[in-house]
Design a protein around this motif. Structure first.
Motif, short mmCIF file in Angstrom:
data_model
loop_
_atom_site.label_atom_id
_atom_site.label_comp_id
_atom_site.label_asym_id
_atom_site.label_seq_id
_atom_site.Cartn_x
_atom_site.Cartn_y
_atom_site.Cartn_z
N ASN A 93 88.59 57.68 158.01
CA ASN A 93 87.37 58.42 157.72
C ASN A 93 86.19 57.96 158.57
O ASN A 93 85.04 58.30 158.28
CB ASN A 93 87.01 58.30 156.24
N LYS A 94 86.46 57.21 159.62
CA LYS A 94 85.39 56.74 160.48
C LYS A 94 84.83 57.90 161.31
O LYS A 94 85.57 58.64 161.94
CB LYS A 94 85.92 55.66 161.41
N VAL A 95 83.53 58.06 161.29
CA VAL A 95 82.89 59.13 162.06
C VAL A 95 83.11 58.87 163.55
O VAL A 95 82.90 57.75 164.04
CB VAL A 95 81.39 59.21 161.75
N VAL A 96 83.55 59.91 164.26
CA VAL A 96 83.77 59.80 165.71
C VAL A 96 82.42 59.97 166.40
O VAL A 96 81.85 61.07 166.43
CB VAL A 96 84.79 60.85 166.19
N LYS A 97 81.92 58.88 166.93
CA LYS A 97 80.57 58.88 167.49
C LYS A 97 80.55 58.58 168.99
O LYS A 97 79.68 59.06 169.71
CB LYS A 97 79.72 57.82 166.75
N ASN A 98 81.51 57.79 169.46
CA ASN A 98 81.49 57.33 170.85
C ASN A 98 82.69 57.87 171.62
O ASN A 98 83.84 57.52 171.33
CB ASN A 98 81.48 55.80 170.90
N LEU A 99 82.41 58.75 172.58
CA LEU A 99 83.44 59.35 173.42
C LEU A 99 83.43 58.63 174.77
O LEU A 99 82.38 58.53 175.42
CB LEU A 99 83.17 60.84 173.62
N VAL A 100 84.60 58.16 175.20
CA VAL A 100 84.74 57.50 176.50
C VAL A 100 85.68 58.31 177.37
O VAL A 100 86.82 58.59 176.98
CB VAL A 100 85.27 56.06 176.34
N ILE A 101 85.20 58.72 178.54
CA ILE A 101 86.01 59.45 179.52
C ILE A 101 86.39 58.47 180.61
O ILE A 101 85.51 57.88 181.25
CB ILE A 101 85.22 60.63 180.10
N LEU A 102 87.69 58.28 180.81
CA LEU A 102 88.14 57.38 181.87
C LEU A 102 88.58 58.20 183.07
O LEU A 102 89.54 58.96 183.00
CB LEU A 102 89.30 56.50 181.38
N GLY A 103 87.85 58.05 184.17
CA GLY A 103 88.14 58.80 185.39
C GLY A 103 87.07 59.83 185.66
O GLY A 103 86.62 60.53 184.75
N GLY A 104 86.65 59.90 186.92
CA GLY A 104 85.65 60.89 187.31
C GLY A 104 86.33 62.09 187.94
O GLY A 104 87.16 62.74 187.33
N GLY A 105 85.98 62.37 189.19
CA GLY A 105 86.57 63.53 189.86
C GLY A 105 86.23 64.82 189.14
O GLY A 105 85.36 64.89 188.27
N THR A 106 86.96 65.86 189.50
CA THR A 106 86.69 67.17 188.92
C THR A 106 86.94 67.16 187.41
O THR A 106 86.12 67.67 186.63
CB THR A 106 87.59 68.24 189.57
#
Length: 496
Positions: free
Chosen positions: A3-16
């Motif tokens: 039930n933990k609120v999803v607050k932090n999104l991490v995107i690994l990798g740049g590019g398109t």
């Protein structure tokens, strides 16, 4: 699951893939979540996706991008379709043109009237009734909405652009809206010993990047979805035999044509994509039929201007990740699967994956039901596109090489076989639910690849022979008259 609120999104990798995802996430969810993108300038991107399809216009509009600024910044040009050369037979060509063909009729597509007209002795091509095709072959473009005085829609278009510049353009956009970029390479992926979730990324030098949800945009390396979580891969090379590509830019050639060229060779095909400052070229091929040296020779001898670099070899395996979302990792881009760029779908699938993630975005905990639905939709989308691409290989009449003979003789998925036989017998083509490609797209490739209908819809018999002839002549006159009014593509680009 929790039930933990999803607050932090991490995107690994740049590019398109990374920056498309970051841009859309910050536009839609930026007030609700924190978004961090981790990338390294040391790691190169594939960087050959330079052609798109019309839905990108809606995506750019959703971000609020100005079209002229976008085209200037990415060295973009207009794309009205893809011309396929030598795919049916050597010397033969047809176009998968965007937009409609002819006139829309209730319950019955225009090509049924064309089939009946051909059965009556008409010699016109289906593409004589395509505004997009006629504009493309005359190097014309104007962003028409609807043809005045008719119920015919106007031009449907997409873009060619420099994918690296597009990523830079979106990076600037995303960072201006609060996305945090961290430079660094990943040394370790820390998993929770109980749940198996990714807890944090440990970067070279020891910096830690924690998150609640991670997006894997690491390309074919698939660092999170595969290497950390072990999600397997369904190999489709028995249907799509090409497994390598070589890419090279060449000098600009004028006029800049508003369409992509796909030119079939003995063991693969070559793309030619015109940009404002150069031409993008590449050769997709089968390593079982050509060595890298043979492919390089074919590519370099078929450029229409001097090369600006040495060819870059790219190895790939067509197929899909068995789960695009597992635990708290979502794979977007090449980490989720690969379909060769024959129909310019790579960038589109990044955008739809990011959109799908927003629609399924978890709130208080990651739920199995949301994950399952995301994976179901992802599978349906890529399998529909897969069938459309296989069609180009299967329906060929080339007997001049082992490669093409094997393609023609191979068994195809039942879903494709049934669609081909239905069209061959009746002329009917139906768009599956969630199929990216329209009925008109299927009709063009089927007919272009030699799958000619043996019959037409009964509605097409509702016109007398003279009425049918008048319809065909009036449509041609209307389309030809409209094309004359369009601006030259080069003049349109100069106006930017």
């Amino acid at each position: 699951m929790n039930n933990k609120v999803v607050k932090n999104l991490v995107i690994l990798g740049g590019g398109t893939a990374g920056w498309i995802t970051a841009a859309l996430m910050c536009k839609v969810l930026g007030k609700s979540i924190n978004i961090t993108l981790v990338e390294s300038d040391k790691i190169g991107t594939v960087g050959v996706g330079e052609a798109t399809i019309p839905p990108i216009i809606n995506f750019n509009q959703a971000l609020g991008l100005d079209e002229k600024e976008f085209l200037r910044e990415t060295k973009g040009t207009i794309k009205l379709g893809i011309q396929f050369e030598n795919w049916l037979k050597r010397g033969d060509s047809y176009m998968h043109a965007f937009g409609t063909i002819g006139k829309n009729f209730p319950f019955c597509d225009f090509h049924h009237f064309w089939v009946r007209h051909r059965q009556n002795g008409g010699t016109e091509s289906l593409w004589d009734y395509s505004l997009n095709y006629q504009a493309a072959k005359n190097n014309k473009f104007s962003p028409l909405g609807q043809i005045k005085g008719t119920n015919l829609p106007g031009i449907s278009y997409a873009y060619h652009f420099d994918a690296g510049l597009y990523a830079q353009f979106l990076r600037k956009y995303a960072e201006s809206k609060g996305v945090t970029r961290i430079e660094g390479t990943v040394d370790e992926v820390k998993l929770n010993p109980e749940s198996g979730y990714v807890e944090k990324l440990v970067l070279e030098g020891g910096r830690e990047v924690p998150g609640d949800l991670f997006v894997d945009c690491t390309g074919m390396a698939a660092l999170l979805i595969h290497k950390a979580l072990g999600v397997g891969y369904d190999d489709w090379s028995h249907w799509l035999p090409c497994d390598r590509a070589q890419a090279v830019p060449s000098a600009l050639v004028k006029p800049i044509v508003p369409y992509t060229r796909s030119i079939a060779h003995e063991a693969g095909w070559q793309w030619r994509i015109p940009l404002q400052h150069r031409t993008g070229n590449g050769l997709v091929y089968s390593s079982r039929h050509w060595t890298d040296e043979q492919a390089r020779e074919v590519l370099m001898s078929n450029l229409d201007a001097e090369p600006l670099a040495d060819p870059k070899v790219i190895r790939f395996r067509t197929g899909r990740r068995r789960e695009a979302w597992r635990k708290n990792v979502v794979a977007i881009g090449l980490s989720s699967g690969f379909l060769e760029p024959l129909e310019s779908t790579s960038i589109h699938m990044i955008q739809t994956a990011a959109t799908r993630l927003i629609k399924c975005f978890p709130h208080r905990g990651i739920r199995a039901e949301e994950v399952a639905e995301y994976n179901r939709q992802s599978q349906v989308e890529i399998e529909r596109i897969r069938d459309f691409i296989i069609l180009h290989y299967k329906a060929n009449q080339r007997r001049d090489s082992e490669f093409w003979r094997q393609c023609e003789e191979m068994a195809v998925p039942d879903s494709l076989h049934e669609k081909m036989e239905l069209f061959r017998r009746s002329g009917k083509a139906f768009r599956d639910f969630d199929d990216l490609f329209t009925e008109v797209a299927w009709q063009q490739v089927l007919i272009g690849q030699g799958v000619m209908p043996e019959d037409h819809h009964v509605i097409a018999d509702g016109l007398s022979d003279s009425q049918l002839t008048d319809l065909m002549e009036s449509l041609q006159t209307l389309i030809q008259g409209t094309v004359k009014q369009l601006a030259d593509h080069d003049d349109f680009l100069a106006s930017l």
